[in-house]
Design a protein around this motif. Structure first.
Motif, PDB file in Angstrom:
ATOM      1  N   HIS A  26      55.964   8.034  47.578  1.00 14.68           N
ATOM      2  CA  HIS A  26      56.152   8.840  46.178  1.00 14.68           C
ATOM      3  C   HIS A  26      55.196   9.870  46.197  1.00 14.68           C
ATOM      4  O   HIS A  26      53.804   9.636  46.416  1.00 14.68           O
ATOM      5  N   VAL A  27      55.334  10.870  45.840  1.00 16.85           N
ATOM      6  CA  VAL A  27      54.662  12.287  45.450  1.00 16.85           C
ATOM      7  C   VAL A  27      54.597  12.465  44.080  1.00 16.85           C
ATOM      8  O   VAL A  27      55.543  12.815  43.433  1.00 16.85           O
ATOM      9  N   ALA A  28      53.404  12.179  43.447  1.00 20.05           N
ATOM     10  CA  ALA A  28      53.021  12.617  42.023  1.00 20.05           C
ATOM     11  C   ALA A  28      52.458  13.938  42.191  1.00 20.05           C
ATOM     12  O   ALA A  28      51.198  14.255  42.449  1.00 20.05           O
ATOM     13  N   LEU A  29      53.142  15.059  41.886  1.00 19.37           N
ATOM     14  CA  LEU A  29      52.791  16.514  42.137  1.00 19.37           C
ATOM     15  C   LEU A  29      52.263  16.966  40.850  1.00 19.37           C
ATOM     16  O   LEU A  29      52.982  17.182  40.065  1.00 19.37           O
ATOM     17  N   ALA A  30      51.221  17.440  40.891  1.00 17.16           N
ATOM     18  CA  ALA A  30      50.440  18.038  39.797  1.00 17.16           C
ATOM     19  C   ALA A  30      50.009  19.428  40.266  1.00 17.16           C
ATOM     20  O   ALA A  30      48.899  19.790  40.658  1.00 17.16           O
ATOM     21  N   ALA A  31      51.085  20.360  40.244  1.00 27.11           N
ATOM     22  CA  ALA A  31      50.873  21.805  40.863  1.00 27.11           C
ATOM     23  C   ALA A  31      51.743  22.785  39.937  1.00 27.11           C
ATOM     24  O   ALA A  31      53.017  22.571  39.870  1.00 27.11           O
ATOM     25  N   ALA A  32      51.308  23.889  39.872  1.00 27.79           N
ATOM     26  CA  ALA A  32      52.068  25.118  39.535  1.00 27.79           C
ATOM     27  C   ALA A  32      52.305  25.934  40.802  1.00 27.79           C
ATOM     28  O   ALA A  32      51.593  26.577  41.398  1.00 27.79           O
ATOM     29  N   ILE A  33      53.636  25.239  41.566  1.00 24.19           N
ATOM     30  CA  ILE A  33      53.996  25.671  42.907  1.00 24.19           C
ATOM     31  C   ILE A  33      53.854  27.119  42.903  1.00 24.19           C
ATOM     32  O   ILE A  33      54.471  28.041  42.234  1.00 24.19           O
ATOM     33  N   GLY A  34      53.018  27.832  44.045  1.00 20.53           N
ATOM     34  CA  GLY A  34      52.938  29.109  44.160  1.00 20.53           C
ATOM     35  C   GLY A  34      51.941  29.769  43.289  1.00 20.53           C
ATOM     36  O   GLY A  34      51.722  30.986  43.471  1.00 20.53           O
ATOM     37  N   HIS A  35      51.246  29.027  42.488  1.00 21.33           N
ATOM     38  CA  HIS A  35      50.104  29.628  41.636  1.00 21.33           C
ATOM     39  C   HIS A  35      49.231  28.608  41.529  1.00 21.33           C
ATOM     40  O   HIS A  35      49.158  27.606  41.722  1.00 21.33           O
ATOM     41  N   GLY A  36      47.899  29.173  41.446  1.00 20.73           N
ATOM     42  CA  GLY A  36      46.871  28.429  41.424  1.00 20.73           C
ATOM     43  C   GLY A  36      45.636  28.249  42.758  1.00 20.73           C
ATOM     44  O   GLY A  36      44.938  27.361  42.755  1.00 20.73           O
ATOM     45  N   GLY A  37      46.208  28.936  43.806  1.00 22.47           N
ATOM     46  CA  GLY A  37      45.241  28.786  45.186  1.00 22.47           C
ATOM     47  C   GLY A  37      46.086  28.303  46.405  1.00 22.47           C
ATOM     48  O   GLY A  37      47.229  27.639  46.193  1.00 22.47           O
ATOM     49  N   PRO A  38      45.383  28.347  47.202  1.00 22.52           N
ATOM     50  CA  PRO A  38      45.939  27.773  48.640  1.00 22.52           C
ATOM     51  C   PRO A  38      46.501  26.434  48.461  1.00 22.52           C
ATOM     52  O   PRO A  38      47.737  26.160  48.984  1.00 22.52           O
ATOM     53  N   ALA A  39      45.908  25.393  47.904  1.00 24.20           N
ATOM     54  CA  ALA A  39      46.545  23.876  47.597  1.00 24.20           C
ATOM     55  C   ALA A  39      47.731  24.070  47.079  1.00 24.20           C
ATOM     56  O   ALA A  39      48.820  22.991  47.422  1.00 24.20           O
ATOM     57  N   ALA A  40      48.201  24.986  46.245  1.00 25.17           N
ATOM     58  CA  ALA A  40      49.288  24.957  45.372  1.00 25.17           C
ATOM     59  C   ALA A  40      50.473  25.898  45.988  1.00 25.17           C
ATOM     60  O   ALA A  40      51.479  25.982  45.601  1.00 25.17           O
ATOM     61  N   GLU A  41      50.163  26.308  47.356  1.00 26.69           N
ATOM     62  CA  GLU A  41      51.138  27.171  48.030  1.00 26.69           C
ATOM     63  C   GLU A  41      52.251  26.113  48.642  1.00 26.69           C
ATOM     64  O   GLU A  41      51.747  25.036  49.149  1.00 26.69           O
ATOM     65  N   PRO A  42      53.752  26.504  48.428  1.00 27.56           N
ATOM     66  CA  PRO A  42      54.597  25.293  48.884  1.00 27.56           C
ATOM     67  C   PRO A  42      54.376  24.898  50.181  1.00 27.56           C
ATOM     68  O   PRO A  42      54.511  23.846  50.785  1.00 27.56           O
ATOM     69  N   ASP A  43      54.030  25.862  51.376  1.00 28.03           N
ATOM     70  CA  ASP A  43      53.861  25.539  52.813  1.00 28.03           C
ATOM     71  C   ASP A  43      52.847  24.586  52.801  1.00 28.03           C
ATOM     72  O   ASP A  43      52.843  23.755  53.680  1.00 28.03           O
ATOM     73  N   THR A  44      51.837  24.843  52.023  1.00 28.19           N
ATOM     74  CA  THR A  44      50.610  23.551  51.994  1.00 28.19           C
ATOM     75  C   THR A  44      51.219  22.425  51.656  1.00 28.19           C
ATOM     76  O   THR A  44      50.835  21.477  52.332  1.00 28.19           O
TER      77      THR A  44
END
Length: 244
Positions: free
Chosen positions: A185-203
């Motif tokens: 299970h992935v509990a995802l806390a991210a604005a995907i594509g916003h907020g820095g490298p860790a939030a990039e979808p490829d990362t």
């Protein structure tokens, strides 16, 4: 060739996960509601030299989802990895607004159960027998981090359902871990594509590949939110993705 099925595919994280697995030789089945944009995503993967196909399905409709997964297996072979990450479109959000914990009604929760609980169980029941017969497989569920680790009261109607899905995923991990099938299970806390490298979808997609290959931890809490973000911003950003 192994096959990945992305249930709830979209142009951001879903496509990044698809590309990540495709680079490792996987065939890709993309499932979402709208045929035309879904086919465009599959065509992008094919243009990059990967085997990919679109299978329109309504996650909230068990017959539709079962039929799509069956068609994917008939075309691409048995599904070796199932990634289940449905999310509401902007139109869905207008029809089914977010409800604060103090205002939750049965009616506000039932559509979320249809999407997350009924959809998740239907998807797993469609692919698990094949995984068990082959003695291997991976199932990864994705929800917002409000399903458990994060408290976001204004999204309570969604989180009642995603919290149930998370609980089942963790129990399913324990039930199947000695039978060759990994569940995460992935509990995802991210604005995907916003907020820095860790939030990039490829990362983020790299983390999914790591879960699949290492097959150890039952849950990844992926927190890519800036320290100064507020709960309201989180609710607005990570519960609405660009879905097709």
């Amino acid at each position: 060739m192994n096959t990945l099925a992305v249930v709830g595919a979209g142009p951001q994280l879903g496509m990044s996960i698809a590309r990540r697995f495709a680079r490792e030789g996987f065939s890709i089945a993309l499932l979402a509601r709208r045929e035309e944009p879904l086919e465009r995503l599959a065509a992008m993967l094919r243009d990059d030299g990967h085997e990919a196909a679109a299978f329109p399905a309504d996650v909230s409709d068990p017959d539709s989802l079962r039929s799509a997964l069956r068609a994917a297996e008939e075309r691409l072979g048995g599904i070796d990895v199932l990634e289940f990450s449905p999310a509401p479109t902007k139109a869905d959000m207008l029809a089914r607004p977010l409800i604060d914990a103090s205002e939750v009604t049965v009616e506000s929760v039932l559509p979320e159960f249809d999407m997350y609980i009924r959809g998740g169980i239907t998807a797993v029941r469609s692919v698990l027998p094949g995984m068990l017969s082959r003695g291997t497989g991976t199932i990864i569920f994705t929800t917002g981090a409000g399903s458990g680790p994060m408290i976001v009261p204004r999204v309570a109607n969604v989180q009642i359902a995603t919290g149930g899905l998370r609980n089942w995923a963790l129990n399913l991990h324990e039930s199947l871990r000695e039978r060759g099938v990994y569940v995460g299970h992935v509990a995802l806390a991210a604005a995907i594509g916003h907020g820095g490298p860790a939030a990039e979808p490829d990362t983020i997609a790299d983390a999914y590949w790591k879960l699949h290959t290492e097959r150890i931890e039952p849950e990844l809490v992926y927190d890519a939110l800036p320290d100064d973000w507020q709960v309201d911003q989180v609710a607005d950003k990570f519960t609405v993705d660009e879905r097709v």
